[in-house]
Enzyme design. Structure first.
Site, short mmCIF file in Angstrom:
data_model
loop_
_atom_site.label_atom_id
_atom_site.label_comp_id
_atom_site.label_asym_id
_atom_site.label_seq_id
_atom_site.Cartn_x
_atom_site.Cartn_y
_atom_site.Cartn_z
N GLU A 81 0.81 -1.22 0.00
CA GLU A 81 0.00 0.00 0.00
C GLU A 81 0.85 1.28 0.00
O GLU A 81 0.37 2.34 0.41
CB GLU A 81 -0.94 0.00 1.21
CG GLU A 81 -1.97 -1.12 1.15
CD GLU A 81 -3.09 -0.86 2.13
OE1 GLU A 81 -4.16 -0.43 1.69
OE2 GLU A 81 -2.88 -1.10 3.34
N HIS A 100 -0.32 5.55 7.38
CA HIS A 100 -1.51 4.74 7.05
C HIS A 100 -1.59 3.63 8.08
O HIS A 100 -0.60 2.95 8.36
CB HIS A 100 -1.42 4.14 5.65
CG HIS A 100 -2.45 3.06 5.44
ND1 HIS A 100 -3.81 3.32 5.54
CD2 HIS A 100 -2.35 1.73 5.20
CE1 HIS A 100 -4.47 2.19 5.35
NE2 HIS A 100 -3.62 1.21 5.15
N HIS A 102 -4.55 0.86 10.50
CA HIS A 102 -5.85 0.20 10.57
C HIS A 102 -6.43 0.27 11.98
O HIS A 102 -7.20 -0.61 12.37
CB HIS A 102 -5.70 -1.27 10.14
CG HIS A 102 -5.00 -1.46 8.83
ND1 HIS A 102 -4.17 -2.51 8.57
CD2 HIS A 102 -5.01 -0.70 7.70
CE1 HIS A 102 -3.69 -2.42 7.33
NE2 HIS A 102 -4.18 -1.32 6.79
N HIS A 171 -11.44 -0.31 6.53
CA HIS A 171 -10.01 -0.55 6.33
C HIS A 171 -9.15 0.19 7.36
O HIS A 171 -8.44 -0.44 8.13
CB HIS A 171 -9.67 -0.14 4.89
CG HIS A 171 -8.24 -0.31 4.51
ND1 HIS A 171 -7.77 -0.06 3.25
CD2 HIS A 171 -7.15 -0.68 5.22
CE1 HIS A 171 -6.48 -0.29 3.19
NE2 HIS A 171 -6.08 -0.66 4.37
ZN LIG Z 1 -4.09 -0.75 4.82
#
Ligand SMILES: [Zn+2]
Length: 251
Positions: A81, A100, A102, A171
């Site tokens: 990602e 980023h 979760h 997500h």
């Molecule tokens: Zn992710």
């Protein structure tokens, strides 16, 4: 104004610290990542190879371009990602660091449309008054929900717009800051703000959000190396067992 100047080694060390802090504070686990724009080339950024943030060392940091491709000969596996970071750096020239993750406490707000995630606690003010929700299905239909190419990354960056944080439906989230300390701080307090809001909703009645004036007052005069900001960075780094890696730039 004094511009803090750091050597690349110090920058990489800071990125290692950021990885360890985000792991220790439960923002990331085996997955999730943090990146920094390259200090000498704004078209490149630094991020770990595909490894859990808690385990990142300086040797794991790789240099990628704004298409998410490695600069130079890099054979190691990269984060699937990484395009989230590439696209946000491409779209937002002022952004110096991206996370980023979760983090579980943020997830309900990307799924349920009844309540928007907004600042409700003073330390949550850094996420900004508007936290858009990006749904990969809107433009890409049924996917594995991961951002695995630049097209998806750019779509996310477009949804993020000029805001600090975007939730990603089912997500996680992406956050963008003008410094590494800023994006780490935002990413640590985002799930806490989400948790406080969720609990307040359970108590019932009207929710009192921070006003725009309060958010502005909190953010006024922000400096990544102020005593107050440094205090948190130093605390988190020591909690994460990497206080010995700290270097405080002038300014
Ligand atoms: Zn992710």
């Amino acid at each position: 104004m004094i511009i803090a100047v750091s050597s690349l080694d110090n920058i990489i060390r800071d990125l290692v610290i950021a990885n360890r802090i985000l792991a220790k504070e439960d923002v990331v686990d085996a997955y999730g990542h943090v990146s920094m724009r390259h200090p000498d080339n704004s078209n490149h950024f630094l991020i770990a190879r595909s490894v859990a943030p808690e385990l990142v060392t300086a040797d794991d940091i790789v240099e990628l371009d704004l298409d998410g491709q490695p600069v130079g000969d890099e054979k190691r596996t990269l984060y699937l990602e990484r395009f989230i970071h590439a696209a946000i750096f491409e779209t937002r020239p002022e952004i110096m660091a991206v996370v980023h993750a979760h983090a579980e406490d943020t997830l309900p707000f990307g799924i349920a449309d009844a309540t928007r995630l907004r600042p409700v606690i003073h330390s949550g003010s850094f996420i900004g008054s508007e936290v858009p929700v990006w749904d990969i299905a809107d433009n890409f239909g049924d996917t594995n929900l991961l951002v695995t190419n630049m097209e998806q990354g750019r779509d996310l960056a477009k949804c993020l717009g000029g805001n600090n944080v975007a939730l990603m439906r089912g997500h996680g989230f992406a956050s963008a800051g003008r410094s590494l300390i800023e994006v780490v701080r935002m990413s640590v307090y985002l799930p806490r703000n989400a948790r406080a809001l969720l609990r307040a909703k359970q108590l019932g009645g009207r929710i009192k959000y921070l006003s725009q004036g309060e958010i502005d007052a909190r953010n006024r005069g922000y400096s990544p190396y102020s005593t107050e900001t440094w205090r948190a960075w130093e605390y988190w780094a020591n909690r994460a067992g990497c206080g010995h890696l700290l270097t405080r730039p002038e300014g």
